[in-house]
Design an enzyme around this catalytic site. Structure first.
Site, PDB file in Angstrom:
ATOM      1  N   GLU A   1      64.340  70.038  30.896  1.00 24.61           N
ATOM      2  CA  GLU A   1      64.789  68.765  31.451  1.00 24.61           C
ATOM      3  C   GLU A   1      64.734  68.842  32.970  1.00 24.61           C
ATOM      4  O   GLU A   1      65.659  69.336  33.615  1.00 24.61           O
ATOM      5  CB  GLU A   1      66.221  68.425  31.005  1.00 24.61           C
ATOM      6  CG  GLU A   1      66.597  67.005  31.377  1.00 24.61           C
ATOM      7  CD  GLU A   1      67.988  66.839  31.966  1.00 24.61           C
ATOM      8  OE1 GLU A   1      68.373  65.698  32.242  1.00 24.61           O
ATOM      9  OE2 GLU A   1      68.683  67.859  32.177  1.00 24.61           O
TER      10      GLU A   1
ATOM     11  N   ASP B   1      68.496  72.136  28.938  1.00 22.47           N
ATOM     12  CA  ASP B   1      69.292  71.160  29.679  1.00 22.47           C
ATOM     13  C   ASP B   1      69.374  71.556  31.152  1.00 22.47           C
ATOM     14  O   ASP B   1      69.508  72.743  31.479  1.00 22.47           O
ATOM     15  CB  ASP B   1      70.701  71.114  29.073  1.00 22.47           C
ATOM     16  CG  ASP B   1      71.618  70.150  29.792  1.00 22.47           C
ATOM     17  OD1 ASP B   1      71.377  68.936  29.678  1.00 22.47           O
ATOM     18  OD2 ASP B   1      72.559  70.610  30.477  1.00 22.47           O
TER      19      ASP B   1
HETATM   20  C1  AAO Z   1      81.256  64.874  33.003  1.00 27.44           C
HETATM   21  C2  AAO Z   1      81.875  63.753  33.811  1.00 27.44           C
HETATM   22  C3  AAO Z   1      81.906  64.122  35.280  1.00 27.44           C
HETATM   23  C4  AAO Z   1      82.647  65.433  35.468  1.00 27.44           C
HETATM   24  C5  AAO Z   1      81.990  66.509  34.611  1.00 27.44           C
HETATM   25  C6  AAO Z   1      82.718  67.834  34.665  1.00 27.44           C
HETATM   26  O1  AAO Z   1      81.123  62.564  33.616  1.00 27.44           O
HETATM   27  O2  AAO Z   1      82.562  63.092  35.993  1.00 27.44           O
HETATM   28  O3  AAO Z   1      82.586  65.830  36.812  1.00 27.44           O
HETATM   29  O4  AAO Z   1      81.979  66.070  33.247  1.00 27.44           O
HETATM   30  O5  AAO Z   1      84.021  67.716  34.175  1.00 27.44           O
HETATM   31  C7  AAO Z   1      76.470  64.947  30.824  1.00 27.44           C
HETATM   32  C8  AAO Z   1      76.973  63.651  31.453  1.00 27.44           C
HETATM   33  C9  AAO Z   1      77.875  63.921  32.641  1.00 27.44           C
HETATM   34  C10 AAO Z   1      78.999  64.852  32.233  1.00 27.44           C
HETATM   35  C11 AAO Z   1      78.324  66.158  31.800  1.00 27.44           C
HETATM   36  C12 AAO Z   1      79.321  67.233  31.397  1.00 27.44           C
HETATM   37  O6  AAO Z   1      75.852  62.880  31.863  1.00 27.44           O
HETATM   38  O7  AAO Z   1      78.429  62.667  33.045  1.00 27.44           O
HETATM   39  O8  AAO Z   1      79.871  65.082  33.330  1.00 27.44           O
HETATM   40  O9  AAO Z   1      77.537  65.862  30.625  1.00 27.44           O
HETATM   41  O10 AAO Z   1      80.187  66.778  30.451  1.00 27.44           O
HETATM   42  C13 AAO Z   1      71.373  64.970  36.849  1.00 27.44           C
HETATM   43  C14 AAO Z   1      70.784  66.278  36.335  1.00 27.44           C
HETATM   44  C15 AAO Z   1      70.416  66.225  34.869  1.00 27.44           C
HETATM   45  C16 AAO Z   1      71.547  65.642  34.025  1.00 27.44           C
HETATM   46  C17 AAO Z   1      71.888  64.275  34.585  1.00 27.44           C
HETATM   47  C18 AAO Z   1      73.012  63.592  33.813  1.00 27.44           C
HETATM   48  O11 AAO Z   1      69.652  66.639  37.099  1.00 27.44           O
HETATM   49  O12 AAO Z   1      70.154  67.555  34.449  1.00 27.44           O
HETATM   50  O13 AAO Z   1      72.312  64.422  35.949  1.00 27.44           O
HETATM   51  N1  AAO Z   1      71.189  65.594  32.604  1.00 27.44           N
HETATM   52  C19 AAO Z   1      71.634  66.675  31.661  1.00 27.44           C
HETATM   53  C20 AAO Z   1      72.077  66.117  30.329  1.00 27.44           C
HETATM   54  C21 AAO Z   1      73.372  65.355  30.495  1.00 27.44           C
HETATM   55  C22 AAO Z   1      74.476  66.293  30.938  1.00 27.44           C
HETATM   56  C23 AAO Z   1      74.003  67.374  31.832  1.00 27.44           C
HETATM   57  C24 AAO Z   1      72.701  67.543  32.198  1.00 27.44           C
HETATM   58  C25 AAO Z   1      74.973  68.428  32.177  1.00 27.44           C
HETATM   59  O14 AAO Z   1      71.055  65.344  29.776  1.00 27.44           O
HETATM   60  O15 AAO Z   1      73.747  64.685  29.320  1.00 27.44           O
HETATM   61  O16 AAO Z   1      75.504  65.539  31.648  1.00 27.44           O
HETATM   62  O17 AAO Z   1      74.912  69.381  31.126  1.00 27.44           O
HETATM   63  C26 AAO Z   1      69.124  61.888  40.461  1.00 27.44           C
HETATM   64  C27 AAO Z   1      68.507  63.245  40.215  1.00 27.44           C
HETATM   65  C28 AAO Z   1      68.728  63.733  38.816  1.00 27.44           C
HETATM   66  C29 AAO Z   1      70.192  63.610  38.418  1.00 27.44           C
HETATM   67  C30 AAO Z   1      70.607  62.151  38.616  1.00 27.44           C
HETATM   68  C31 AAO Z   1      72.053  61.905  38.192  1.00 27.44           C
HETATM   69  O18 AAO Z   1      68.356  60.903  39.777  1.00 27.44           O
HETATM   70  O19 AAO Z   1      67.124  63.193  40.447  1.00 27.44           O
HETATM   71  O20 AAO Z   1      68.333  65.088  38.731  1.00 27.44           O
HETATM   72  O21 AAO Z   1      70.345  64.000  37.059  1.00 27.44           O
HETATM   73  O22 AAO Z   1      70.432  61.812  39.965  1.00 27.44           O
HETATM   74  O23 AAO Z   1      72.892  62.645  39.023  1.00 27.44           O
HETATM   75  C32 AAO Z   1      67.079  57.060  40.690  1.00 27.44           C
HETATM   76  C33 AAO Z   1      66.331  58.250  41.270  1.00 27.44           C
HETATM   77  C34 AAO Z   1      66.636  59.484  40.439  1.00 27.44           C
HETATM   78  C35 AAO Z   1      68.082  59.722  40.503  1.00 27.44           C
HETATM   79  C36 AAO Z   1      68.748  58.510  39.896  1.00 27.44           C
HETATM   80  C37 AAO Z   1      70.243  58.586  39.874  1.00 27.44           C
HETATM   81  O24 AAO Z   1      66.611  56.748  39.385  1.00 27.44           O
HETATM   82  O25 AAO Z   1      64.969  57.979  41.251  1.00 27.44           O
HETATM   83  O26 AAO Z   1      65.951  60.627  40.913  1.00 27.44           O
HETATM   84  O27 AAO Z   1      68.428  57.337  40.643  1.00 27.44           O
HETATM   85  O28 AAO Z   1      70.725  58.667  41.199  1.00 27.44           O
END
Ligand code: AAO
Length: 508
Positions: free
Chosen positions: A245, A209
């Site tokens: 990931e 992850d």
């Molecule tokens: C939760 C709450 C938050 C709070 C946090 C701490 O929602 O408000 O602050 O707790 O209390 C999951 C949930 C999160 C959650 C977290 C922990 O999705 O909402 O937060 O559990 O409970 C990035 C990362 C990627 C991650 C993804 C969700 O790079 O690693 O965000 N995925 C994994 C898991 C996921 C998990 C975590 C990681 C954490 O699969 O389930 O989170 O363990 C850009 C970047 C990406 C980035 C995205 C989103 O993407 O490139 O790297 O992913 O932004 O931030 C276009 C662009 C694309 C861009 C996208 C979105 O498509 O081309 O590049 O727009 O802007």
């Protein structure tokens, strides 16, 4: 001697890219949020017999219990300790699952959350799935134990807000999650101990992850500490399968290719672009899929883990945006999954979801947090209906006939070359895999009626999309392949599933 050395070198170098599936099985399924007792049963009653290679399971280690909102799925991405103790079950249940699945040839891959612990804002106390104490404000996780100097606060104690700055992405906090100092040998050892515990139980590998948020060299240092796989089920010297990931849609500082040395990477372009093509957005057409894969700017096939949707982007988290197809768009989704499973590119993962009440406001689902079907927080059993679908709001896409049969198709054509491509310059396309399988799609707004070269031996074949081969008969359409390898296909644009697939094992 030289030859043996060369072979063992190749074996060593390639090992972490090999999923170690049994009998040439070619696809895994993510049983998102399932309980271990249900996965054990599913391996025995369905996945083993139907030829699935393995299961990606939700994080098995202790996580924070979030009550506002009430028990969201994402609480499992906020580790508190490395005890095997979650809503999916305890360590005994986990061990029983791994044993029973391995015994029927189905591997278990663990979603390893090792970049961080819980969010900094969680209150101190024992609100965790096994009752372990946490004090995020003081960076205390005594059940590991981790304390303040095991985190990256000295490098950055704020949020990642610029994805063009690799230093930030890897040292600052992802969504406020406390970022572990993986350059420390102590932290690497704690993480490796956790993963080794799972390896010794019998898991075949890991999804890492948030790998993008870790330095590739830090990941390598952890991987170097890992045991070989358990020889009860795997050959001596087998290394754990690793898929990282890394979201790389282009235009950011971090590239997926930086992680190839450690293992495979998740190829997010796959689902984002395939969704755009099947939806016919931005002028895309299926005929453009002729050079799908590397030709579309994706990572090399032997480094790719591919999927149509994942647990994040099926609900608007992560990346991929609105083009992502999910079970909510069932007709297009089946075509996309069918295309993925027929095409030789990448190692494939099928998604298996639960239903939740979506509530869109200004294009965003206000209910994107809702956890698995449950009674007061206790995850519901996956029940099986008389028609083999699942009950209790489990969607079980992997049990949909079209998807289950395309997993079998992929196994049957394994190793066969991409062949006999045909298209109409629009959204009617067909291709085969050597002389073992052939698939035809009609995603145009008019009927398809064509005689095509299938590459298959003459005979009558059952279409595995509209039905099955049962007791020497087809329950769906039949396709007659002539001695010249050609067959006539008719697919109405209003067909329930506008595609047809035949393969060596569906021959009468
Ligand atoms: C939760 C709450 C938050 C709070 C946090 C701490 O929602 O408000 O602050 O707790 O209390 C999951 C949930 C999160 C959650 C977290 C922990 O999705 O909402 O937060 O559990 O409970 C990035 C990362 C990627 C991650 C993804 C969700 O790079 O690693 O965000 N995925 C994994 C898991 C996921 C998990 C975590 C990681 C954490 O699969 O389930 O989170 O363990 C850009 C970047 C990406 C980035 C995205 C989103 O993407 O490139 O790297 O992913 O932004 O931030 C276009 C662009 C694309 C861009 C996208 C979105 O498509 O081309 O590049 O727009 O802007």
């Amino acid at each position: 001697m030289k030859f043996v050395l060369l072979l063992s070198l190749i074996g060593f170098c390639w090992a972490q890219y090999d999923p170690h599936t049994s009998d040439g099985r070619t696809a895994i399924v993510h049983l998102f949020e399932w309980r271990w007792v249900d996965i054990a049963k599913e391996c025995e009653r369905y996945l083993g017999p139907k030829g699935f290679g393995g299961v990606q399971v939700s994080p098995p280690n202790e996580n924070v219990v979030v009550n506002n909102p009430s028990r969201p799925w994402w609480e499992r991405y906020q580790p508190i300790s490395y005890k095997i103790c979650t809503r999916s079950g305890n360590e005994d249940e986990f061990r029983d699952m791994v044993t029973r699945c391995n015994n029927v040839g189905v591997r278990i891959y663990v979603d390893a959350v090792i970049n961080h612990m819980c969010g900094s804002g969680n209150p101190a106390g024992t609100s965790s799935t096994c009752g372990s104490y946490l004090n995020p404000n003081n960076r205390e996780f005594p059940a590991v134990p981790y304390s303040a100097w095991d985190f990256n606060d000295n490098k950055c104690n704020g949020e990642i807000n610029n994805y063009n700055d690799a230093y930030q992405v890897r040292n600052c906090r992802l969504s406020g999650l406390l970022d572990l100092a993986l350059e420390k040998d102590y932290v690497r050892t704690k993480v490796a101990d956790y993963m080794n515990h799972l390896i010794d139980i019998g898991v075949a590998g890991f999804r890492l992850d948030a790998a993008k948020h870790m330095w590739p060299g830090d990941i390598k240092a952890v991987l170097d500490k890992l045991h070989n796989l358990n020889t009860k089920w795997f050959s001596q010297g087998s290394r754990p399968f690793i898929f990282q990931e890394v979201i790389d849609l282009g235009g950011e500082a971090i590239k997926g290719s930086e992680y190839f040395g450690n293992g495979r990477v998740t190829e997010f372009k796959f689902g984002a672009k395939l969704g755009t093509v099947i939806r016919k957005w931005n002028g895309e057409k299926m005929s453009y899929l002729k050079n799908w894969g590397e030709g579309w700017g994706m990572v090399p096939s032997d480094r790719a883990l591919v999927f149509v949707d994942n647990h994040d982007n099926q609900r608007g988290h992560g990346a991929g945006g609105s083009s992502i197809l999910t079970f909510w768009d069932a007709r297009m989704y089946k075509m996309a999954v069918g295309f993925m499973l027929a095409h030789p590119y990448g190692f494939t993962r099928v998604m298996s979801s639960y239903r939740w009440n979506r509530n869109f406001q200004n294009g965003k689902d206000q209910n994107d947090w809702i956890g698995p079907p449950n009674n007061n927080g206790v995850t519901k059993e996956v029940t099986i209906n008389p028609d083999t679908t699942c009950g209790n709001d489990w969607v079980c896409e992997h049990r949909w006939r079209q998807i289950r049969n395309m997993v079998a198709f992929r196994n049957v054509v394994n190793g066969q070359p991409f062949a006999n491509w045909w298209d109409n310059n629009s959204n009617q396309v067909a291709f085969g895999r050597g002389n073992r399988g052939f698939i035809v799609f009609n995603n145009d707004d008019w009927a398809l009626s064509e005689t095509l070269q299938t590459g298959l031996p003459a005979g009558t074949y059952c279409d595995v999309i509209s039905g099955d081969k049962v007791d020497g008969n087809c329950t769906g359409l039949r396709v007659n392949v002539g001695s010249d390898g050609k067959a006539h296909f008719s697919i109405s644009n209003s067909a329930e599933d506008p595609f047809i697939a035949i393969h060596a094992d569906s021959k009468l």
